[in-house]
Enzyme design. Structure first.
Site, PDB file in Angstrom:
ATOM      1  N   HIS A   1       4.994  15.263 -32.819  1.00 11.61           N
ATOM      2  CA  HIS A   1       3.587  15.634 -32.587  1.00 11.61           C
ATOM      3  C   HIS A   1       3.516  16.926 -31.788  1.00 11.61           C
ATOM      4  O   HIS A   1       2.759  17.850 -32.127  1.00 11.61           O
ATOM      5  CB  HIS A   1       2.883  14.495 -31.839  1.00 11.61           C
ATOM      6  CG  HIS A   1       1.566  14.867 -31.230  1.00 11.61           C
ATOM      7  ND1 HIS A   1       1.466  15.634 -30.076  1.00 11.61           N
ATOM      8  CD2 HIS A   1       0.285  14.580 -31.588  1.00 11.61           C
ATOM      9  CE1 HIS A   1       0.195  15.803 -29.773  1.00 11.61           C
ATOM     10  NE2 HIS A   1      -0.536  15.185 -30.675  1.00 11.61           N
ATOM     11  N   ASN A   2       4.296  17.018 -30.723  1.00 12.55           N
ATOM     12  CA  ASN A   2       4.240  18.202 -29.871  1.00 12.55           C
ATOM     13  C   ASN A   2       4.761  19.439 -30.592  1.00 12.55           C
ATOM     14  O   ASN A   2       4.259  20.546 -30.385  1.00 12.55           O
ATOM     15  CB  ASN A   2       5.030  17.956 -28.590  1.00 12.55           C
ATOM     16  CG  ASN A   2       4.326  17.002 -27.646  1.00 12.55           C
ATOM     17  OD1 ASN A   2       3.258  16.479 -27.956  1.00 12.55           O
ATOM     18  ND2 ASN A   2       4.919  16.744 -26.498  1.00 12.55           N
TER      19      ASN A   2
ATOM     20  N   LYS B   1       6.149  11.234 -30.731  1.00  7.92           N
ATOM     21  CA  LYS B   1       5.395  12.120 -29.827  1.00  7.92           C
ATOM     22  C   LYS B   1       6.047  13.499 -29.771  1.00  7.92           C
ATOM     23  O   LYS B   1       5.363  14.528 -29.686  1.00  7.92           O
ATOM     24  CB  LYS B   1       5.319  11.504 -28.426  1.00  7.92           C
ATOM     25  CG  LYS B   1       4.618  12.401 -27.393  1.00  7.92           C
ATOM     26  CD  LYS B   1       3.178  12.647 -27.758  1.00  7.92           C
ATOM     27  CE  LYS B   1       2.411  13.551 -26.815  1.00  7.92           C
ATOM     28  NZ  LYS B   1       2.921  13.902 -25.525  1.00  7.92           N
TER      29      LYS B   1
ATOM     30  N   SER C   1      -0.943  11.052 -26.233  1.00 12.42           N
ATOM     31  CA  SER C   1      -1.438  12.415 -26.449  1.00 12.42           C
ATOM     32  C   SER C   1      -2.949  12.459 -26.316  1.00 12.42           C
ATOM     33  O   SER C   1      -3.645  11.534 -26.711  1.00 12.42           O
ATOM     34  CB  SER C   1      -1.045  12.917 -27.837  1.00 12.42           C
ATOM     35  OG  SER C   1      -1.592  14.215 -28.063  1.00 12.42           O
TER      36      SER C   1
ATOM     37  N   GLU D   1       2.032  20.535 -32.734  1.00 13.03           N
ATOM     38  CA  GLU D   1       1.034  21.153 -31.848  1.00 13.03           C
ATOM     39  C   GLU D   1       1.393  22.609 -31.568  1.00 13.03           C
ATOM     40  O   GLU D   1       0.531  23.505 -31.636  1.00 13.03           O
ATOM     41  CB  GLU D   1       0.963  20.352 -30.550  1.00 13.03           C
ATOM     42  CG  GLU D   1       0.009  20.887 -29.499  1.00 13.03           C
ATOM     43  CD  GLU D   1       0.103  20.078 -28.215  1.00 13.03           C
ATOM     44  OE1 GLU D   1       0.207  20.694 -27.138  1.00 13.03           O
ATOM     45  OE2 GLU D   1       0.079  18.831 -28.289  1.00 13.03           O
TER      46      GLU D   1
END
Length: 465
Positions: free
Chosen positions: A184-185, A181, A127, A188
């Site tokens: 995480h997204n 990840k 990222s 986000e």
């Protein structure tokens, strides 16, 4: 046998940035791209780093350029393209060669590849966008610990640095890195939506122009909300359009794109039974943004939505509401990680994950250092129950409640903030209303319920005869 420490396949924007980063950190790298002209142009424009870069025109040339056992980084689009690239490579590889998928792969695909491939394999989440890839991303590794240790000298060297610690770590076996990840997204998506909603309250409710909004976000970036996303929000709001001379925001269509990773988060959370309502709301908001024609038609039917909010704007109130929503969003993300750790047997370390996110990645923020400390001090407990964040939520939840109320009363859509507030209220309510749901389920389907008075299970109401 060649001299390159690592190979890289796929010289798109991220691939080129990572290749230059690797070379700059002192490693020799061989690169390949399906379009030979791209490889040649990349090598020609590498400047002082060209001496460490070996351009190749075929997979055979790439393999020949690498030290053995070989290590190859795949920077190709997720999905079938990764499988096709691996299939083309396998006849050229030995069992101890290591393939590293650094794309946005579905962690289920990474699980499958780890189990099936006759070579070594890592799936890593990366990222930070182009800037991060070039100067230091956040890296989340998944696969065997031995394979991570083998690649770690390069991956930790190219990662972002936070107070002397690399923002790269091993998350767990198989697809753990790509799963982290994915979360995480999702965070986000939610963080961006929360910010956009506050922007909407300022613009539509308080009548503030883009320049004034930029100043507010710039000021907030010096406080508890200090983060990459708040920083760039200030810059986006302040930017002028060269064609019109007005704010760039005024000429950007209100239709948000997405690559689907936030949707993956929402779908996987349902499978895990992990509540992530703020992330769900953010994904839904992007889907609604795509329905531009329908929104235009419905505005004509029902009239304009947002109405002005009377009185002086209270920026402190908005700042506190955004802070509260952000904390609750992260609590949900780490709750999802805990559920996956339990269900998949990964032993995911939430504190280590927070530390990896402190720099380099899109959601990097000052608050993540506090989150890492809280999660380390009280492993296994929800983030919102950590004393540090209990204090924050106690002093900001009223602001969240007031902002949501004001927005709702004035027709301003704030789905992420509303979801955060509903989550907070539901999670702090010992006796909710699911007893009614169980009563309904038992009435129409004889599903049974647990009695409160004696704890007996599979009980039925009088309607069961």
């Amino acid at each position: 046998m060649g001299n390159a420490d690592i190979g890289l396949i796929g010289l798109g924007t991220m691939g080129q940035a990572l290749a230059l980063n690797i070379a700059e950190k002192g490693f020799d790298i061989a690169v390949f791209n399906r379009t030979t002209a791209v490889t040649q142009d990349f090598a020609a424009e590498a400047g002082d780093l060209a001496a460490r870069i070996t351009p190749t025109e075929s997979l055979e040339d790439l393999i020949a350029a690498l030290k053995t056992p070989r290590m190859i980084l795949l920077m190709v689009p997720a999905g079938k393209v990764v499988d096709q690239q691996i299939e083309a490579l396998l006849p050229l590889l030995s069992p101890d060669d290591l393939l590293i998928d650094a794309g946005n792969s579905d962690f289920h695909d990474t699980n499958r590849r780890n189990a099936e491939l006759p070579v070594q394999f890592l799936g890593i989440g990366v990222s930070g966008g182009e800037e991060g890839a070039r100067h230091g991303p956040s890296i989340m590794g998944g696969g065997s610990r031995a394979n991570w240790n083998r690649a770690a000298p390069i991956l930790t060297a190219i990662a972002a640095d936070y107070q002397g610690q690399p923002c790269a770590d091993w998350m767990g076996e198989a697809g753990a890195g790509h799963f982290v990840k994915t979360v995480h997204n999702g965070i986000e998506y939610a963080d961006m939506q929360l910010i956009a909603e506050v922007y909407g309250v300022m613009r539509d409710g308080l009548g503030m122009d883009a320049a004034a909004i930029a100043q507010v976000f710039e000021r907030w970036n010096d406080g508890a909300l200090k983060s990459y996303l708040v920083e760039i929000t200030a810059k986006v709001a302040a930017a002028e359009d060269s064609a019109t001379g007005g704010p760039v925001l005024d000429v950007i269509a209100d239709i948000a794109g997405q690559k689907g990773t936030g949707r993956w988060t929402a779908i996987e959370a349902q499978h895990l039974g992990a509540p992530i309502p703020v992330i769900d709301a953010a994904v839904t908001a992007r889907n609604i943004s795509a329905l531009k024609d329908r929104r235009t038609d419905l505005q004509e039917i029902f009239g304009p939505g947002p109405q002005p909010i009377a009185g002086q704007p209270d920026m402190d109130l908005l700042e506190q509401a955004l802070t509260c929503g952000k904390i609750l969003c992260y609590d949900q993300g780490f709750g999802m990680i805990a559920a996956a750790s339990r269900d998949f047997g990964w032993s995911l370390n939430s504190a280590a994950i927070a530390r990896v996110w402190r720099a380099g990645c899109i959601i990097r923020s000052a608050m993540l250092d506090d989150m890492a400390g809280a999660l380390e001090d009280q492993p296994g407990r929800p983030l919102m129950a950590a004393p540090f964040f209990v204090d924050w939520l106690t002093k900001t939840q009223d602001a969240l409640r007031r902002v949501v109320s004001l927005a709702v009363l004035h027709g301003i859509a704030v789905p992420a903030h509303s979801a955060a507030l509903a989550y907070f209220d539901a999670m702090r309510t010992e006796r909710g209303t699911a007893n009614m749901l169980q009563g309904q389920r038992d009435y129409f389907g004889r599903h049974g319920f647990v009695r409160l008075d004696d704890g007996s299970e599979d009980q039925h109401g009088p309607w069961a005869g």
